[in-house]
Design a protein around this motif. Structure first.
Motif, mmCIF file in Angstrom:
data_model
loop_
_atom_site.group_PDB
_atom_site.id
_atom_site.type_symbol
_atom_site.label_atom_id
_atom_site.label_comp_id
_atom_site.label_asym_id
_atom_site.label_seq_id
_atom_site.Cartn_x
_atom_site.Cartn_y
_atom_site.Cartn_z
ATOM 1 N N LEU A 64 1.317 -1.009 1.423
ATOM 2 C CA LEU A 64 0.625 -1.198 2.697
ATOM 3 C C LEU A 64 1.582 -1.047 3.874
ATOM 4 O O LEU A 64 1.268 -0.364 4.863
ATOM 5 N N ALA A 65 2.764 -1.656 3.769
ATOM 6 C CA ALA A 65 3.729 -1.587 4.867
ATOM 7 C C ALA A 65 4.291 -0.184 5.040
ATOM 8 O O ALA A 65 4.339 0.340 6.157
ATOM 9 N N ASN A 66 4.709 0.431 3.932
ATOM 10 C CA ASN A 66 5.372 1.738 4.032
ATOM 11 C C ASN A 66 4.400 2.892 4.162
ATOM 12 O O ASN A 66 4.723 3.908 4.764
ATOM 13 N N GLY A 67 3.220 2.771 3.578
ATOM 14 C CA GLY A 67 2.269 3.877 3.629
ATOM 15 C C GLY A 67 1.407 3.889 4.862
ATOM 16 O O GLY A 67 1.098 4.949 5.395
ATOM 17 N N TYR A 68 1.021 2.728 5.330
ATOM 18 C CA TYR A 68 0.083 2.696 6.452
ATOM 19 C C TYR A 68 0.750 2.269 7.753
ATOM 20 O O TYR A 68 0.757 3.023 8.726
ATOM 21 N N PHE A 69 1.325 1.073 7.780
ATOM 22 C CA PHE A 69 1.835 0.546 9.042
ATOM 23 C C PHE A 69 3.083 1.262 9.531
ATOM 24 O O PHE A 69 3.298 1.387 10.738
ATOM 25 N N LEU A 70 3.923 1.748 8.652
ATOM 26 C CA LEU A 70 5.104 2.494 9.081
ATOM 27 C C LEU A 70 4.703 3.804 9.733
ATOM 28 O O LEU A 70 5.288 4.218 10.736
ATOM 29 N N LYS A 71 3.690 4.462 9.189
ATOM 30 C CA LYS A 71 3.185 5.700 9.792
ATOM 31 C C LYS A 71 2.503 5.407 11.133
ATOM 32 O O LYS A 71 2.653 6.156 12.083
ATOM 33 N N THR A 121 3.016 7.685 -2.280
ATOM 34 C CA THR A 121 2.711 9.105 -2.446
ATOM 35 C C THR A 121 1.208 9.317 -2.648
ATOM 36 O O THR A 121 0.615 10.207 -2.026
ATOM 37 N N LEU A 122 0.596 8.498 -3.507
ATOM 38 C CA LEU A 122 -0.855 8.608 -3.706
ATOM 39 C C LEU A 122 -1.618 8.265 -2.428
ATOM 40 O O LEU A 122 -2.634 8.893 -2.107
ATOM 41 N N PHE A 123 -1.125 7.277 -1.690
ATOM 42 C CA PHE A 123 -1.738 6.922 -0.406
ATOM 43 C C PHE A 123 -1.656 8.090 0.570
ATOM 44 O O PHE A 123 -2.611 8.387 1.286
ATOM 45 N N GLY A 124 -0.516 8.771 0.598
ATOM 46 C CA GLY A 124 -0.355 9.950 1.462
ATOM 47 C C GLY A 124 -1.267 11.090 1.053
ATOM 48 O O GLY A 124 -1.787 11.821 1.906
ATOM 49 N N ILE A 125 -1.471 11.259 -0.245
ATOM 50 C CA ILE A 125 -2.388 12.305 -0.712
ATOM 51 C C ILE A 125 -3.813 11.987 -0.267
ATOM 52 O O ILE A 125 -4.532 12.863 0.227
ATOM 53 N N ILE A 126 -4.232 10.739 -0.418
ATOM 54 C CA ILE A 126 -5.610 10.362 -0.107
ATOM 55 C C ILE A 126 -5.851 10.294 1.396
ATOM 56 O O ILE A 126 -6.808 10.870 1.912
ATOM 57 N N LYS A 127 -4.986 9.593 2.128
ATOM 58 C CA LYS A 127 -5.229 9.332 3.554
ATOM 59 C C LYS A 127 -4.809 10.480 4.459
ATOM 60 O O LYS A 127 -5.531 10.841 5.381
ATOM 61 N N TYR A 128 -3.646 11.043 4.227
ATOM 62 C CA TYR A 128 -3.084 12.036 5.143
ATOM 63 C C TYR A 128 -3.108 13.458 4.591
ATOM 64 O O TYR A 128 -2.589 14.368 5.242
#
Length: 158
Positions: A64-71, A121-128
């Motif tokens: 959550l911190a590195n995939g969403y809030f850091l971006k 990485t999976l979060f980046g594939i799905i969200k971004y």
């Protein structure tokens, strides 16, 4: 009127059971040992379960911190996402420290690091819509294999 302690009934049956078995001298020793061993095994497995729950919470908070809030923080230029990112990272480190009370440090951090990388990485594939190339995909599979090997086949020499 005297009130009985809370665990009176449980202790009464435990004491009765122990008394029945302690009447015969040859049976009392193994039964008491069996009771203590099962209690210790149950206690250790519960501690391990709680440690892995803390580890999973730390992994989730790290994703959550590195995939969403850091971006969202835009390189720490936006105040609220930056503060949220910092707080969530601190919570993730707290969960890791609780997990390290039971799980060895190397295993905990290897699992946290590997699964957080895979999760982000999976979060980046799905969200971004950021798809890794073939080499990135092979690397992620190797990380997953490493995490499985460390947790299932890894041992600590004391």
């Amino acid at each position: 009127m005297n009130k009985a302690p809370r665990n009176f009934r449980r202790d009464k049956w435990k004491n009765r059971l122990y008394l029945y078995w302690s009447i015969s001298k040859k049976n009392s020793h193994w039964f008491q040992h069996w009771l203590n061993e099962n209690y210790l095994l149950e206690l250790n497995s519960m501690k391990l379960l709680i440690a892995y729950i803390f580890l999973l919470a730390g992994i989730f908070l790290g994703i959550l911190a590195n995939g969403y809030f850091l971006k969202m923080s835009g390189g720490f230029t936006k105040l609220l996402p930056s503060i949220a990112c910092g707080i969530i990272i601190l919570l993730a480190v707290f969960c890791l420290s609780r997990a390290m009370n039971t799980i060895p440090v190397g295993f905990t951090y290897a699992t946290y690091g590997g699964l957080t990388i895979i999760g982000v990485t999976l979060f980046g594939i799905i969200k971004y819509n950021q798809t890794p190339n073939i080499y990135g995909s092979i690397g992620i599979v190797l990380i997953l294999i490493g995490v499985v090997l460390v947790n299932y086949l890894g041992r600590i020499n004391s």
